[in-house]
Design an enzyme around this catalytic site. Sequence first.
Site, PDB file in Angstrom:
ATOM      1  N   ASP B   9       0.834  -1.197   0.000  1.00 55.29           N
ATOM      2  CA  ASP B   9       0.000   0.000   0.000  1.00 55.29           C
ATOM      3  C   ASP B   9       0.877   1.259   0.000  1.00 55.29           C
ATOM      4  O   ASP B   9       1.990   1.240   0.530  1.00 55.29           O
ATOM      5  CB  ASP B   9      -0.850  -0.051   1.278  1.00 55.29           C
ATOM      6  CG  ASP B   9      -1.772   1.126   1.412  1.00 55.29           C
ATOM      7  OD1 ASP B   9      -2.289   1.613   0.392  1.00 55.29           O
ATOM      8  OD2 ASP B   9      -1.992   1.555   2.570  1.00 55.29           O
ATOM      9  N   ASP B  11      -0.382   4.939   0.812  1.00 57.04           N
ATOM     10  CA  ASP B  11      -0.704   5.891   1.884  1.00 57.04           C
ATOM     11  C   ASP B  11      -0.666   5.228   3.251  1.00 57.04           C
ATOM     12  O   ASP B  11      -1.379   4.255   3.497  1.00 57.04           O
ATOM     13  CB  ASP B  11      -2.103   6.482   1.673  1.00 57.04           C
ATOM     14  CG  ASP B  11      -2.203   7.168   0.326  1.00 57.04           C
ATOM     15  OD1 ASP B  11      -1.167   7.595  -0.187  1.00 57.04           O
ATOM     16  OD2 ASP B  11      -3.322   7.260  -0.199  1.00 57.04           O
TER      17      ASP B  11
END
Lengths: 175, 175
Positions: B9, B11
């Site tokens: 991922d 963020d």
Amino acid sequence: MKKQSIAIDMDGVMADVEAHFINWYNKEYTENLSKEDIRGKSESKAFPVDGIIKKYANSARFFETAPVMDGAVEAIRRLQKNYEVYVVSAAMEFPISLTEKRNWLKANFPFISWKNIIFCGNKSIINTDFMIDDHPKNLDPFKGETLLFEAFHNLKVKNHSRAKNWKEVLDFFEI
Amino acid sequence: MKKQSIAIDMDGVMADVEAHFINWYNKEYTENLSKEDIRGKSESKAFPVDGIIKKYANSARFFETAPVMDGAVEAIRRLQKNYEVYVVSAAMEFPISLTEKRNWLKANFPFISWKNIIFCGNKSIINTDFMIDDHPKNLDPFKGETLLFEAFHNLKVKNHSRAKNWKEVLDFFEI
């Protein structure tokens, strides 16, 4: 029961980039190419100027102004009733295309949620039940069921089910 | 042998958006929030202005200027030696972020190929062997092995392996 899922390619399937490349090419080189002229040719034979396809793909407004493929809107609306439809586009090679493709989808397919849109580099980690694409390189490694959407450059490909147009896609899914 | 694959991922994992949200919030509201202040809170309790997180996420230059998470660059470089690393970001909700995130990756992680980047809506059709994410909603439906990257909003989550930082990610992969 959970709906089965379909990954649908954008360029050459939802968007008629073939017509769009021809238009841009004819305009720049004052040519008169037609879809018939490039049928069965590779990209580089179809547009015999080095790197011209990549140049257009990297041009502002190319993807944003691409015409919608005949029958795509109505067919995808109908597929959505029975399937979870995802748009999966190999957009990452052309950074300029990212926002344009998102805008194009919003304008032409407003009934497809942003939750169901995927922009990627290659499609090898996409896991759906079906994949519709005009490029065999995306379909070959795919583990689910494949459907090759006809394009000038894929006429000789034999190892996937084929659809000439969106009507034949619906026939494939018996809709 | 084919390398195992990891979906990482952006963020809250590669980009320290927590620090970035705090900075923007403190600047706009002349506050003095710290990471310690928001620890264990939900997003809406941490930043008590309606819709402020979405507002920043939809602002030009927010994602482009996010700081890199401590240790992420070196750790991902090391993971790449043994794993096929994919960046998988739920960027589709914020159209403005698409090109910015692509640029941010190019600037901060130039050793990650565009072929290994995926921007999506939800991550349910991503098929890799491992997934590292700070949001349990992405990890819960995932079929491979999961690793929750610690963030202020996920301290109470118990059903995934956890990493407090990138050093602990490397420990998890025994690197």
